[in-house]
Design a protein around this motif. Structure first.
Motif, mmCIF file in Angstrom:
data_model
loop_
_atom_site.group_PDB
_atom_site.id
_atom_site.type_symbol
_atom_site.label_atom_id
_atom_site.label_comp_id
_atom_site.label_asym_id
_atom_site.label_seq_id
_atom_site.Cartn_x
_atom_site.Cartn_y
_atom_site.Cartn_z
ATOM 1 N N THR A 156 -3.237 36.796 47.842
ATOM 2 C CA THR A 156 -3.559 38.046 48.530
ATOM 3 C C THR A 156 -4.858 37.847 49.296
ATOM 4 O O THR A 156 -5.886 37.493 48.703
ATOM 5 C CB THR A 156 -3.720 39.204 47.534
ATOM 6 N N VAL A 157 -4.794 38.048 50.609
ATOM 7 C CA VAL A 157 -5.955 37.813 51.476
ATOM 8 C C VAL A 157 -6.377 39.124 52.115
ATOM 9 O O VAL A 157 -5.553 39.860 52.662
ATOM 10 C CB VAL A 157 -5.630 36.782 52.579
ATOM 11 N N ARG A 158 -7.677 39.428 52.024
ATOM 12 C CA ARG A 158 -8.249 40.580 52.726
ATOM 13 C C ARG A 158 -9.067 40.058 53.904
ATOM 14 O O ARG A 158 -9.919 39.168 53.731
ATOM 15 C CB ARG A 158 -9.133 41.409 51.799
ATOM 16 N N TYR A 159 -8.795 40.604 55.084
ATOM 17 C CA TYR A 159 -9.507 40.117 56.265
ATOM 18 C C TYR A 159 -9.706 41.253 57.268
ATOM 19 O O TYR A 159 -9.025 42.289 57.218
ATOM 20 C CB TYR A 159 -8.748 38.956 56.924
ATOM 21 N N VAL A 160 -10.650 41.039 58.169
ATOM 22 C CA VAL A 160 -10.985 42.032 59.185
ATOM 23 C C VAL A 160 -9.851 42.117 60.197
ATOM 24 O O VAL A 160 -9.369 41.093 60.711
ATOM 25 C CB VAL A 160 -12.306 41.670 59.882
ATOM 26 N N ASP A 161 -9.423 43.322 60.492
ATOM 27 C CA ASP A 161 -8.303 43.538 61.408
ATOM 28 C C ASP A 161 -8.750 43.347 62.855
ATOM 29 O O ASP A 161 -9.873 43.674 63.229
ATOM 30 C CB ASP A 161 -7.740 44.948 61.206
ATOM 31 N N GLY A 162 -7.830 42.790 63.674
ATOM 32 C CA GLY A 162 -8.074 42.694 65.105
ATOM 33 C C GLY A 162 -9.035 41.606 65.521
ATOM 34 O O GLY A 162 -9.536 41.624 66.661
ATOM 35 N N ALA A 163 -9.317 40.639 64.662
ATOM 36 C CA ALA A 163 -10.264 39.572 65.013
ATOM 37 C C ALA A 163 -9.596 38.197 65.038
ATOM 38 O O ALA A 163 -10.277 37.173 65.079
ATOM 39 C CB ALA A 163 -11.423 39.557 64.013
ATOM 40 N N GLY A 164 -8.292 38.173 65.025
ATOM 41 C CA GLY A 164 -7.581 36.901 65.071
ATOM 42 C C GLY A 164 -7.651 36.100 63.784
ATOM 43 O O GLY A 164 -7.414 34.887 63.796
ATOM 44 N N VAL A 165 -7.965 36.785 62.677
ATOM 45 C CA VAL A 165 -8.129 36.071 61.408
ATOM 46 C C VAL A 165 -6.788 35.556 60.881
ATOM 47 O O VAL A 165 -6.724 34.462 60.316
ATOM 48 C CB VAL A 165 -8.808 36.977 60.369
ATOM 49 N N LEU A 166 -5.722 36.340 61.081
ATOM 50 C CA LEU A 166 -4.418 35.915 60.569
ATOM 51 C C LEU A 166 -3.990 34.598 61.202
ATOM 52 O O LEU A 166 -3.443 33.730 60.519
ATOM 53 C CB LEU A 166 -3.370 36.997 60.837
ATOM 54 N N ARG A 193 -15.236 49.142 58.131
ATOM 55 C CA ARG A 193 -14.398 48.320 59.001
ATOM 56 C C ARG A 193 -12.942 48.442 58.594
ATOM 57 O O ARG A 193 -12.634 48.667 57.424
ATOM 58 C CB ARG A 193 -14.809 46.842 58.920
ATOM 59 N N GLN A 194 -12.062 48.312 59.589
ATOM 60 C CA GLN A 194 -10.638 48.326 59.291
ATOM 61 C C GLN A 194 -10.222 46.933 58.824
ATOM 62 O O GLN A 194 -10.433 45.954 59.539
ATOM 63 C CB GLN A 194 -9.833 48.736 60.524
ATOM 64 N N GLN A 195 -9.653 46.872 57.634
ATOM 65 C CA GLN A 195 -9.271 45.591 57.074
ATOM 66 C C GLN A 195 -7.796 45.575 56.708
ATOM 67 O O GLN A 195 -7.173 46.625 56.530
ATOM 68 C CB GLN A 195 -10.118 45.289 55.827
ATOM 69 N N VAL A 196 -7.268 44.373 56.593
ATOM 70 C CA VAL A 196 -5.868 44.167 56.240
ATOM 71 C C VAL A 196 -5.814 43.460 54.888
ATOM 72 O O VAL A 196 -6.567 42.510 54.643
ATOM 73 C CB VAL A 196 -5.136 43.326 57.299
ATOM 74 N N ARG A 197 -4.934 43.936 54.057
ATOM 75 C CA ARG A 197 -4.662 43.275 52.771
ATOM 76 C C ARG A 197 -3.253 42.717 52.850
ATOM 77 O O ARG A 197 -2.279 43.467 52.905
ATOM 78 C CB ARG A 197 -4.794 44.279 51.622
ATOM 79 N N ALA A 198 -3.137 41.380 52.897
ATOM 80 C CA ALA A 198 -1.840 40.731 53.094
ATOM 81 C C ALA A 198 -1.464 39.926 51.853
ATOM 82 O O ALA A 198 -2.258 39.117 51.354
ATOM 83 C CB ALA A 198 -1.882 39.820 54.314
ATOM 84 N N ASP A 217 -13.402 30.476 52.899
ATOM 85 C CA ASP A 217 -14.506 30.045 53.760
ATOM 86 C C ASP A 217 -14.304 30.440 55.223
ATOM 87 O O ASP A 217 -15.209 30.233 56.043
ATOM 88 C CB ASP A 217 -14.680 28.521 53.673
ATOM 89 N N LEU A 218 -13.148 30.991 55.565
ATOM 90 C CA LEU A 218 -12.883 31.365 56.955
ATOM 91 C C LEU A 218 -13.689 32.599 57.357
ATOM 92 O O LEU A 218 -13.856 33.528 56.570
ATOM 93 C CB LEU A 218 -11.394 31.643 57.158
ATOM 94 N N GLU A 219 -14.157 32.591 58.580
ATOM 95 C CA GLU A 219 -14.883 33.749 59.107
ATOM 96 C C GLU A 219 -13.920 34.927 59.276
ATOM 97 O O GLU A 219 -12.833 34.778 59.824
ATOM 98 C CB GLU A 219 -15.521 33.401 60.447
ATOM 99 N N GLY A 220 -14.316 36.073 58.786
ATOM 100 C CA GLY A 220 -13.488 37.266 58.874
ATOM 101 C C GLY A 220 -12.703 37.547 57.615
ATOM 102 O O GLY A 220 -12.191 38.661 57.442
ATOM 103 N N VAL A 221 -12.598 36.565 56.716
ATOM 104 C CA VAL A 221 -11.913 36.768 55.439
ATOM 105 C C VAL A 221 -12.911 37.362 54.453
ATOM 106 O O VAL A 221 -13.986 36.810 54.239
ATOM 107 C CB VAL A 221 -11.344 35.449 54.894
ATOM 108 N N THR A 222 -12.551 38.495 53.860
ATOM 109 C CA THR A 222 -13.464 39.187 52.947
ATOM 110 C C THR A 222 -13.081 39.025 51.487
ATOM 111 O O THR A 222 -13.839 39.439 50.605
ATOM 112 C CB THR A 222 -13.519 40.682 53.292
ATOM 113 N N GLY A 223 -11.937 38.437 51.220
ATOM 114 C CA GLY A 223 -11.541 38.235 49.829
ATOM 115 C C GLY A 223 -10.224 37.487 49.729
ATOM 116 O O GLY A 223 -9.329 37.684 50.564
ATOM 117 N N VAL A 224 -10.108 36.617 48.723
ATOM 118 C CA VAL A 224 -8.876 35.861 48.468
ATOM 119 C C VAL A 224 -8.610 35.897 46.976
ATOM 120 O O VAL A 224 -9.521 35.661 46.168
ATOM 121 C CB VAL A 224 -8.985 34.399 48.947
#
Length: 232
Positions: A156-166, A193-198, A217-224
């Protein structure tokens, strides 16, 4: 091999055996770019051999003619304990992931090889070195084809939406040999911030723990987070 009346030449030969075999183990670790390489393993194995030689052959000459008995196994036991602390120094945790266990075990194995040489058992030391190389070589490759508990895991990855993190997540997984599939996504706001939980499933031969650390370690990822797969 009876070394009760060992000469200095024999002791030096055993020490050289320990040096060479420990270096072989260290070269293998260095090639695999592990945290402990040639110098560490060579010093551990050679040092263990020196301590063992001292405990076995150093004190009888000093205590000759006295009633004092020396137990060589006492120093050997202290070597095992001391190397255990040294091996613990290469183990570290990143969130709930543990890394460095194999390198720590290799340091412990190198000490055993050095002790075998110092105790006058070079054949046993050579056999132990060969078994080590088999374990981290052909046997390690064989285990990749065995059923892995990682196949029952999701990330499960949490990342900032709209920043090309996916895109970065999928590119990282692909570069590490994983195939990825997104099972579910949820959008929410967190920390302004709007975030996505995938929830994602990754399949590959590399342990998922390595992927978790890389994604974190990726920029924009807030949790794994690694969790059990409940989608089947």
């Amino acid at each position: 091999m009876n070394l009760a009346s060992s000469s200095t030449g024999t002791e030096l030969l055993l020490l050289l055996f320990a040096f060479v075999l420990s270096m072989v183990i260290g070269v293998e670790r260095q090639i695999r770019q592990k945290s402990a390489g040639v110098r560490t393993h060579t010093l551990v194995g050679t040092g263990a051999a020196v301590f063992t030689l001292i405990s076995a052959f150093g004190f009888p000459s000093v205590l000759f003619g006295t009633d004092v008995n020396v137990d060589p196994s006492r120093i050997a036991a202290q070597i095992v304990s001391g190397v255990g602390f040294l091996g613990a120094g290469v183990i570290f945790m990143h969130r709930d992931m543990v890394r460095g266990l194999t390198t720590a075990a290799t340091i412990w194995m190198t000490a055993a090889v050095g002790m075998a040489c110092g105790a006058g058992m070079p054949v046993l030391a050579v056999a132990a070195t060969a078994l080590h190389l088999i374990t981290v070589g052909p046997l390690a490759r064989l285990t990749k084809y065995l059923p892995s508990p990682d196949r029952r895991k999701l990330i499960t990855v949490r990342y900032v939406d709209g920043a090309g993190v996916l895109r970065a997540i999928l590119a990282t997984a692909t570069s590490m040999g994983f195939e990825a599939s997104v099972l579910r996504t949820e959008v929410h706001r967190e920390d302004g911030r709007q975030q996505v939980r995938a929830s994602m499933r990754f399949t590959g031969r590399t342990p998922l723990q390595s992927l978790v650390i890389a994604l974190d370690d990726l920029e924009g990822v807030t949790g794994v987070q690694l969790a059990d797969d409940d989608y089947d």
